[in-house]
Write an enzyme that holds these catalytic residues in place. Structure first.
Site, PDB file in Angstrom:
ATOM      1  N   GLY A 215       1.314  13.353   0.650  1.00 22.88           N
ATOM      2  CA  GLY A 215       1.467  12.578   1.530  1.00 22.88           C
ATOM      3  C   GLY A 215       1.067  11.121   1.214  1.00 22.88           C
ATOM      4  O   GLY A 215       1.261  10.902  -0.177  1.00 22.88           O
ATOM      5  N   PHE A 217      -1.292   6.968   0.795  1.00 20.71           N
ATOM      6  CA  PHE A 217      -2.267   6.678   1.197  1.00 20.71           C
ATOM      7  C   PHE A 217      -2.537   5.333   1.780  1.00 20.71           C
ATOM      8  O   PHE A 217      -3.512   4.547   2.210  1.00 20.71           O
ATOM      9  CB  PHE A 217      -3.165   5.916  -0.739  1.00 20.71           C
ATOM     10  CG  PHE A 217      -2.374   5.454  -1.709  1.00 20.71           C
ATOM     11  CD1 PHE A 217      -2.026   4.251  -1.651  1.00 20.71           C
ATOM     12  CD2 PHE A 217      -2.497   6.080  -2.616  1.00 20.71           C
ATOM     13  CE1 PHE A 217      -1.459   3.842  -2.069  1.00 20.71           C
ATOM     14  CE2 PHE A 217      -2.221   5.609  -3.718  1.00 20.71           C
ATOM     15  CZ  PHE A 217      -1.039   4.329  -3.071  1.00 20.71           C
ATOM     16  N   HIS A 235      -5.475  -1.249  -8.646  1.00 18.19           N
ATOM     17  CA  HIS A 235      -4.963  -2.960  -9.465  1.00 18.19           C
ATOM     18  C   HIS A 235      -3.529  -2.756  -9.210  1.00 18.19           C
ATOM     19  O   HIS A 235      -3.090  -3.764  -9.684  1.00 18.19           O
ATOM     20  CB  HIS A 235      -5.922  -2.522 -11.074  1.00 18.19           C
ATOM     21  CG  HIS A 235      -4.591  -1.543 -11.710  1.00 18.19           C
ATOM     22  ND1 HIS A 235      -4.726  -2.134 -13.077  1.00 18.19           N
ATOM     23  CD2 HIS A 235      -4.223  -1.015 -11.510  1.00 18.19           C
ATOM     24  CE1 HIS A 235      -3.956  -0.640 -13.687  1.00 18.19           C
ATOM     25  NE2 HIS A 235      -4.121  -0.020 -12.785  1.00 18.19           N
TER      26      HIS A 235
END
Length: 325
Positions: A215, A217, A235
């Site tokens: 998948g 995110f 980050h």
């Protein structure tokens, strides 16, 4: 500080030429090292002299051969605590070009490396597997050091399930599962990572207690887990895209679930901290950023989350435990 990059460049070239691995356990002459690395022996000898002065190499005056010190062994590919991958990644031409054009990022707020890649960092890497292998090797080596630090700082024993979101090939997840035999885990990654991650977890004996889920995110994150992990993910992205990731995590979390953000938390101004350097690297390479505790608090609030506690580790990143607001 002015001359620091001369030293780092010498170490990067030592890694690129494989000099530490050529030396191995048996000291070598300049001529042997030059032949193996395809370099000019007199010129190479001058760099080796520099490295002996830095404590990376040691020269036997009688045999005129160069050996590795304990520090120097860290430049071997497979040594414990190896910095080989980091040297190769940060010694890459694109990294040097990006830092050389730092002023462009300061003027635009955008990654300077995109001028040389003609694409985003991640877009370029997806199309250039040889370059990607260098940077992925650096991340894998880093995670092998970071994973024990995370497990040492956080108690996973109260959870039944954990999912590492964007967890690469599973280094961190495997370490968590190895340390907690009653825990089940999942790795959530892009489709092209699945085969390698599945094989890695299987080789580590974690196949029966883990699964690899495909998948993105930015689209949706699987629900039903007690602990969600974002390790060295936020980050890489600016606030807008980080907020999208966090919002998707929040939607997936049940009321008692927790999110662990494994990132360097900047202490603020007037403090010398490794994270300040890495923050600049995020600017020139990917357009992301390291953040202070205050910045994380504000970002998490927008996603309906709040910081419960911050647990330092012996590595630069901390474990930021986050719960629903």
């Amino acid at each position: 500080m002015v001359y620091g990059f001369w030293v780092s460049r010498s170490l990067q070239i030592m890694a690129e030429l494989g000099i530490a691995d050529t030396i191995g356990d048996e000291p070598k002459s300049v001529e042997e090292l030059a032949q193996a690395s395809g370099t000019h022996a007199p010129a190479l000898r001058r760099m080796l002299r520099l490295l002996t002065g830095l404590g990376v190499l040691v020269k036997d005056e009688q045999s005129q051969r160069f050996g590795l010190t304990e520090l120097g062994r860290m430049l071997q590919k497979d040594s414990p605590g190896s910095v080989y991958g980091s040297l190769r990644a940060h010694g890459h031409l694109l990294s040097w070009q990006a830092w050389g054009d730092l002023v462009s990022s300061l003027k635009t707020g955008q990654p300077s490396v995109e001028k040389f890649m003609g694409d985003s960092f991640f877009g370029y890497m997806s199309k250039h597997p040889e370059d990607a292998a260098i940077f992925n090797g650096s991340m894998a080596a880093y995670q092998s050091l970071n994973a024990p630090a995370v497990v040492g700082a956080y108690d996973f024993s109260t959870a039944k399930s954990v999912v590492d979101v964007g967890g690469g090939t599973g280094t961190l997840l495997a370490h968590i599962l190895q340390s907690h035999p009653n825990l089940r885990g999942a790795l959530f990654e892009l489709p092209h990572v699945k085969a390698e991650a599945t094989a890695r977890l299987s080789n580590l004996g974690m196949a029966s207690r883990s699964e690899v889920l495909e998948g993105n995110f930015f689209e949706k994150i699987p629900s039903g887990y007690d602990i969600y992990i974002l390790s060295q993910i936020l980050h890489d992205w600016d606030d807008e895209r980080s907020l999208k990731i966090l919002t998707n995590v929040r939607e997936a979390m049940h009321p008692g679930a927790k999110l662990l953000i494994v990132e360097t938390v900047l202490p603020g101004d007037n403090v010398s901290h490794f994270g300040n350097l890495y923050d600049m690297a995020m600017l020139v390479l990917v357009g992301g950023q390291e953040r202070t505790g205050t910045e994380y608090t504000a970002l998490l609030e927008k996603a309906g989350l709040r910081i419960h506690r911050v647990l330092p580790t012996y590595m630069p990143p901390s474990v930021v435990e986050v719960v629903p607001a």
